[in-house]
Design a protein around this motif. Structure first.
Motif, short mmCIF file in Angstrom:
data_model
loop_
_atom_site.label_atom_id
_atom_site.label_comp_id
_atom_site.label_asym_id
_atom_site.label_seq_id
_atom_site.Cartn_x
_atom_site.Cartn_y
_atom_site.Cartn_z
N ARG A 46 0.96 -1.08 0.00
CA ARG A 46 -0.12 -0.01 -0.12
C ARG A 46 0.84 1.36 -0.15
O ARG A 46 0.59 2.21 -0.75
CB ARG A 46 -0.77 -0.16 1.28
CG ARG A 46 -1.85 1.34 1.36
CD ARG A 46 -3.10 1.20 0.38
NE ARG A 46 -3.78 2.41 0.30
CZ ARG A 46 -3.72 3.50 -0.40
NH1 ARG A 46 -2.73 3.56 -1.36
NH2 ARG A 46 -4.71 4.51 -0.31
N HIS B 100 1.72 -5.73 -14.66
CA HIS B 100 0.75 -4.69 -13.85
C HIS B 100 0.24 -3.55 -15.06
O HIS B 100 1.16 -3.44 -16.20
CB HIS B 100 1.86 -3.82 -12.88
CG HIS B 100 1.80 -4.56 -11.56
ND1 HIS B 100 1.13 -5.01 -10.79
CD2 HIS B 100 3.19 -5.08 -11.33
CE1 HIS B 100 1.73 -5.51 -9.75
NE2 HIS B 100 3.10 -5.77 -10.20
N TRP C 232 0.44 2.72 -4.71
CA TRP C 232 -0.52 2.47 -6.02
C TRP C 232 -0.66 3.65 -6.85
O TRP C 232 -1.27 3.49 -8.13
CB TRP C 232 -1.75 1.92 -5.56
CG TRP C 232 -2.00 0.83 -4.78
CD1 TRP C 232 -0.97 -0.09 -4.50
CD2 TRP C 232 -2.99 0.45 -3.78
NE1 TRP C 232 -1.12 -0.99 -3.43
CE2 TRP C 232 -2.37 -0.53 -3.02
CE3 TRP C 232 -4.18 1.14 -3.64
CZ2 TRP C 232 -3.26 -1.36 -2.12
CZ3 TRP C 232 -5.03 0.45 -2.56
CH2 TRP C 232 -4.51 -0.55 -1.93
N TYR D 207 -3.90 -3.39 -4.54
CA TYR D 207 -4.86 -3.04 -5.45
C TYR D 207 -5.57 -4.03 -6.19
O TYR D 207 -6.69 -3.90 -6.92
CB TYR D 207 -4.29 -1.88 -6.35
CG TYR D 207 -3.28 -2.25 -7.38
CD1 TYR D 207 -2.61 -3.32 -7.51
CD2 TYR D 207 -3.17 -1.08 -8.52
CE1 TYR D 207 -1.74 -3.52 -8.46
CE2 TYR D 207 -2.35 -1.57 -9.47
CZ TYR D 207 -1.62 -2.67 -9.63
OH TYR D 207 -0.78 -2.80 -10.61
#
Length: 321
Positions: free
Chosen positions: A125, A209, A275, A301
């Motif tokens: 996070r 990602h 994120w 996420y």
């Protein structure tokens, strides 16, 4: 509601805030914790100024945002884990072996724009950072907001990269860094620990990602890490590599205007949204020592995965950087 001294990080911008003088006692106040979390979610970064310069204060601040995540690598030095669990220690002594030539000078500890743990399927996070030994010049930590980057990037590049996923692999060999590298970038000498890190990570699958993702609040985030990027998923071609390089160069160019570079004081601590925010390190003259301590906040996420559907093998991940 508890009163906090809050002001913008950069006047006229939504990215980041400063909070002055928060105490360890206040970190246990439910109203303060809620207010601080709301500010973090809204602005993506908080610089805590004039705080108690201790590991215990760092842990207390970190606890506001969620449980701590231990660093994936057991080789990373820790502070006393009984007294301060979860705090890692990052010390660069004077005249280390690892050196980079960039922006017309020779420096150590330079790092390009990136987000943490890009090589993992899960993204922590946030990170909470403080400085203990501060070089008299340089040694800055830079941050740039992915929401602002998405709005600022060339519309042509934005249209081309949106909808693509980026492949990442653990790679701390600085001579291999190339996507978006400055024109005069050159690795003079590798960090002597790099080979052992690479050996430990050799069997870890590549992570994937999205280049752009959308927050629950509706903002789109350009979230490309030039460091450790290997290519575009399903497009590892000269054309695909050229697109990723162009986006990475545009990130470096836009960051010149949009970034915030933190000049450290011992009474500062800061947290950034991993994120949403990219960060970098300016490097400093090799004659100076620089020592930082950091905690990592758990979370994910939910958009990353390992290439080919590989599973999250914690035994392998523990050996990575």
């Amino acid at each position: 509601m508890a009163k906090l001294n809050v002001r913008p990080l950069i006047e006229g911008r939504n990215f980041g805030v400063r909070i002055s003088g928060i105490t360890r006692e206040q970190t246990n106040d439910p109203e303060v914790r809620q207010q601080v979390n709301d500010l973090f979610e809204r602005h993506g970064m908080i610089v805590f100024e004039d705080v108690e310069p201790s590991g215990k204060m760092q842990i207390a601040l970190s606890d506001i945002f969620g449980p701590l995540k231990d660093h994936p690598s057991k080789a990373v030095p820790r502070v006393d884990q009984d007294a301060m669990p979860g705090v890692i220690d990052m010390t660069c002594p004077p005249w280390p072996e690892g050196r980079i030539h960039v922006n017309g000078q020779e420096v150590t500890q330079w790092l390009p724009w990136h987000f943490d743990h890009a090589y993992n399927n899960e993204l922590n996070r946030a990170g909470v950072l403080r400085a203990i030994d501060i070089p008299p010049e340089d040694g800055l930590t830079g941050f740039v907001d992915g929401i602002e980057l998405y709005d600022a990037i060339s519309p042509e590049l934005r249209e081309k990269i949106e909808g693509h996923n980026i492949l990442y692999r653990m790679n701390v060999i600085m001579k291999d860094f190339h996507f978006g590298a400055p024109d005069d970038y050159r690795c003079i000498a590798e960090n002597p620990t790099a080979d052992s890190v690479m050996e430990a990570a050799k069997d870890v699958p590549r992570s994937v990602h999205p280049a752009v993702w959308t927050r629950d609040t509706g903002e789109k985030v350009l979230h490309v890490s030039p460091w450790m990027a290997e290519g575009i998923e399903n497009d590892e071609t000269p054309e695909g590599n050229a697109l990723l390089d162009a986006v990475s160069h545009d990130i470096f160019d836009r960051a010149k205007e949009l970034s915030y570079w933190h000049h450290w004081k011992p009474t500062d601590m800061l947290i950034w949204d991993n994120w949403r925010v990219l960060h970098a390190v300016s490097g400093h003259h090799p004659q100076y020592q620089r020592r930082m301590q950091r905690t990592t906040i758990k979370g994910d996420y939910g958009l990353g995965y390992f290439e080919g559907g590989a599973s999250n093998d914690n035994k392998i991940l523990e050996r990575t950087y």
